[in-house]
Design a protein around this motif. Structure first.
Motif, mmCIF file in Angstrom:
data_model
loop_
_atom_site.group_PDB
_atom_site.id
_atom_site.type_symbol
_atom_site.label_atom_id
_atom_site.label_comp_id
_atom_site.label_asym_id
_atom_site.label_seq_id
_atom_site.Cartn_x
_atom_site.Cartn_y
_atom_site.Cartn_z
ATOM 1 N N LEU A 197 0.818 -1.215 0.000
ATOM 2 C CA LEU A 197 0.000 0.000 0.000
ATOM 3 C C LEU A 197 0.852 1.265 0.000
ATOM 4 O O LEU A 197 0.441 2.285 -0.550
ATOM 5 C CB LEU A 197 -0.948 -0.015 1.192
ATOM 6 N N ARG A 198 2.028 1.206 0.601
ATOM 7 C CA ARG A 198 2.906 2.383 0.570
ATOM 8 C C ARG A 198 3.356 2.658 -0.862
ATOM 9 O O ARG A 198 3.449 3.815 -1.284
ATOM 10 C CB ARG A 198 4.111 2.202 1.485
ATOM 11 N N ASN A 199 3.675 1.612 -1.616
ATOM 12 C CA ASN A 199 4.051 1.827 -3.015
ATOM 13 C C ASN A 199 2.900 2.427 -3.793
ATOM 14 O O ASN A 199 3.092 3.334 -4.615
ATOM 15 C CB ASN A 199 4.491 0.501 -3.642
ATOM 16 N N ALA A 200 1.689 1.913 -3.535
ATOM 17 C CA ALA A 200 0.525 2.467 -4.217
ATOM 18 C C ALA A 200 0.304 3.926 -3.811
ATOM 19 O O ALA A 200 0.006 4.785 -4.654
ATOM 20 C CB ALA A 200 -0.713 1.635 -3.895
ATOM 21 N N GLY A 201 0.446 4.218 -2.516
ATOM 22 C CA GLY A 201 0.262 5.586 -2.042
ATOM 23 C C GLY A 201 1.297 6.543 -2.597
ATOM 24 O O GLY A 201 0.977 7.678 -2.987
ATOM 25 N N LEU A 202 2.562 6.098 -2.656
ATOM 26 C CA LEU A 202 3.609 6.947 -3.216
ATOM 27 C C LEU A 202 3.342 7.238 -4.686
ATOM 28 O O LEU A 202 3.520 8.366 -5.151
ATOM 29 C CB LEU A 202 4.974 6.262 -3.062
ATOM 30 N N GLY A 203 2.886 6.212 -5.414
ATOM 31 C CA GLY A 203 2.568 6.433 -6.829
ATOM 32 C C GLY A 203 1.410 7.390 -7.005
ATOM 33 O O GLY A 203 1.450 8.285 -7.862
ATOM 34 N N ALA A 204 0.361 7.220 -6.183
ATOM 35 C CA ALA A 204 -0.792 8.111 -6.277
ATOM 36 C C ALA A 204 -0.399 9.541 -5.921
ATOM 37 O O ALA A 204 -0.816 10.505 -6.588
ATOM 38 C CB ALA A 204 -1.906 7.625 -5.350
ATOM 39 N N GLY A 205 0.421 9.691 -4.900
ATOM 40 C CA GLY A 205 0.873 11.023 -4.515
ATOM 41 C C GLY A 205 1.673 11.692 -5.612
ATOM 42 O O GLY A 205 1.520 12.895 -5.876
ATOM 43 N N GLY A 206 2.532 10.898 -6.279
ATOM 44 C CA GLY A 206 3.316 11.451 -7.375
ATOM 45 C C GLY A 206 2.445 11.922 -8.521
ATOM 46 O O GLY A 206 2.698 12.975 -9.123
ATOM 47 N N LEU A 207 1.397 11.169 -8.821
ATOM 48 C CA LEU A 207 0.473 11.572 -9.894
ATOM 49 C C LEU A 207 -0.265 12.855 -9.535
ATOM 50 O O LEU A 207 -0.451 13.744 -10.373
ATOM 51 C CB LEU A 207 -0.519 10.448 -10.169
ATOM 52 N N ILE A 208 -0.697 12.955 -8.267
ATOM 53 C CA ILE A 208 -1.394 14.169 -7.821
ATOM 54 C C ILE A 208 -0.472 15.378 -7.918
ATOM 55 O O ILE A 208 -0.868 16.465 -8.383
ATOM 56 C CB ILE A 208 -1.907 13.995 -6.387
ATOM 57 N N ALA A 209 0.794 15.184 -7.493
ATOM 58 C CA ALA A 209 1.754 16.287 -7.549
ATOM 59 C C ALA A 209 2.001 16.716 -8.989
ATOM 60 O O ALA A 209 2.080 17.913 -9.290
ATOM 61 C CB ALA A 209 3.066 15.868 -6.888
ATOM 62 N N GLY A 210 2.128 15.719 -9.891
ATOM 63 C CA GLY A 210 2.345 16.055 -11.300
ATOM 64 C C GLY A 210 1.198 16.862 -11.877
ATOM 65 O O GLY A 210 1.420 17.822 -12.624
ATOM 66 N N ALA A 211 -0.024 16.479 -11.518
ATOM 67 C CA ALA A 211 -1.182 17.221 -12.014
ATOM 68 C C ALA A 211 -1.205 18.637 -11.457
ATOM 69 O O ALA A 211 -1.511 19.605 -12.174
ATOM 70 C CB ALA A 211 -2.467 16.479 -11.632
#
Length: 434
Positions: free
Chosen positions: A138-152
């Motif tokens: 879940l941490r990997n999933a959360g880090l990926g989701a956070g990165g996508l949000i930051a990119g947007a």
């Protein structure tokens, strides 16, 4: 068995934490460069200097965990980081930047020994392995989701986007603190004693770090992790340089390699760990280190492949092999180390063990880039040899480690009974001989 509500709350806290971290990590240097106008090189030097405070926080956190309990230190570390991130938009000079980053670094340094001790306090045996596997996934999933949000958000190109990202990260750490604060810990600390410790054992608790430094088996367990910790860093430090400069792989594919690793762990860590629980943790960890060695050897062989499509396919295969090694190695090792540490001084034990990660993480950028400049193939072969030594050392340590650390299915409170049973069996055998 760990309560379902405890598992849900713990994983919710990890997702909130990871999402906030994932939003900030990709733009850490860019944020201060954008806000203060300082050159990116100067920002890097200031952030590196301030980050050294995490090394100071690590042993302090170990003492605090043993005195006040792991949950209190985890929650406190989250709140310290929340305050630090909330201060980032106020930075207006190199000095205030240093102070804000140093505050976050103190919270970062307290996290590894406290969270490992916290997991050990709320889950035992195979439940600990499952919880750590779910955490990694879940941490990997959360880090990926956070990165996508930051990119947007950064796509908007405004100053407000930078400030919103760090403030949301601050709120995420505060939210994680509130969630984990609600998780009950069996045998909460009583003043003057450890968690669940009778007063007669208070003397052992007071031994401090001297006890850890006299434990040669645990020190060997810590030292064997150093080469593997360097190995973990290749994905972020050495691999992008190697594949783009030595193998002539397009830079745009570096992000795809990261995706192979992060998505693979997010999707497969839990089912892989579920199958591994039946095996000895030492054997699983050794197998993971051996898989790392195979992936590093594969990267070295790719330097001699002249056909670009073959080299490209080889890069993805070697990255997938690295990801498999990480799934075999990471969660079982965390469970093994926390189970090998005595409960009454677990915080100090985890702090000492954490240096086997903190020092390689600090040195890896300089060491790995220097090795790359000297001989890329030699770097991969040196890493392969190092993690192979780690695998062999783990197997040799197996007979000296507590049964509760080696076998996931043995609960920690079984250790004392198991010891008495072995003594009784030995006495019976001697009586029979006589």
């Amino acid at each position: 068995m760990i309560r379902p509500s405890t598992r849900v709350r713990y994983m919710a806290g990890m997702v909130v934490d990871a999402t906030g971290s994932g939003m900030y990590l990709p733009l850490s240097l860019l944020f201060f460069h954008h806000v203060t106008g300082q050159p990116i090189e100067r920002v890097g030097v200031i952030m590196t200097g301030a980050a050294l405070f995490s090394l100071v926080a690590n042993p302090i956190a170990g003492v605090l965990v043993d005195r006040f309990g792991a949950r209190a230190v985890v929650v406190g570390g989250y709140l310290v980081r929340a305050v630090g991130f909330a201060a980032y938009p106020l930075v207006d000079s190199p000095l205030t930047m240093f102070l804000a980053v140093a505050l976050v670094a103190l919270g970062d340094g307290s996290y590894p020994p406290s969270i490992q001790s916290f997991v050990a306090a709320i889950a035992q045996g195979a439940d600990r392995d499952r919880l750590l596997a779910a955490q990694r996934s879940l941490r990997n999933a959360g880090l990926g989701a956070g990165g996508l949000i930051a990119g947007a958000a950064l796509g908007l190109g405004s100053d407000a986007a930078y400030r919103v990202i760090v403030l949301v990260s601050a709120a995420a750490f505060a939210g994680a603190a509130l969630i984990l604060r609600t998780i009950p810990v069996p045998g909460s600390p009583v003043p003057g004693t450890r968690t669940g410790t009778a007063p007669r054992e208070a003397g052992r608790w007071s031994g401090g770090y001297r006890l850890v430094l006299r434990d040669r088996t645990f020190l060997a367990l810590t030292l064997q992790n150093v080469p593997t910790a360097f190995g973990y860093m290749v994905l972020s430090v050495a691999l992008p340089v190697y594949v783009t400069q030595q193998l002539d792989v397009p830079a745009s594919l570096v992000g795809v390699l990261y995706a192979v690793n992060t998505v693979g762990i997010a999707l497969l860590q839990i089912p892989v760990t579920r199958r591994l629980i039946r095996y000895r943790r030492t054997r699983t960890v050794a197998a993971g280190a051996a898989t790392f060695a195979a992936s590093f050897a594969a990267f070295a062989l790719l330097a001699g492949v002249p056909v670009r499509p073959v080299a490209l396919a080889g890069v993805f295969a070697a990255t997938a092999l690295f990801t498999l090694g990480e799934m075999l190695h990471g969660a079982p090792l965390s469970a093994l180390v926390s189970s090998a540490a005595p409960e009454e001084t677990r915080g100090r034990y985890m702090a000492v063990y954490q240096f086997s990660w903190a020092i390689p993480i600090t040195l890896a950028p300089a060491v790995l880039t220097a090795l790359l400049s000297l001989s890329p193939v030699s770097m991969w072969l040196l890493l392969a040899g190092g993690v192979s030594c780690s695998a062999l050392t783990m197997l040799r340590l197996e007979p000296r480690l507590p049964a509760r650390a080696v076998h996931a299915r043995i609960p920690e409170d079984h250790e004392e009974t198991d010891t008495e049973d072995r003594r009784a069996a030995t006495a019976t055998q001697k009586a029979g001989v006589e």
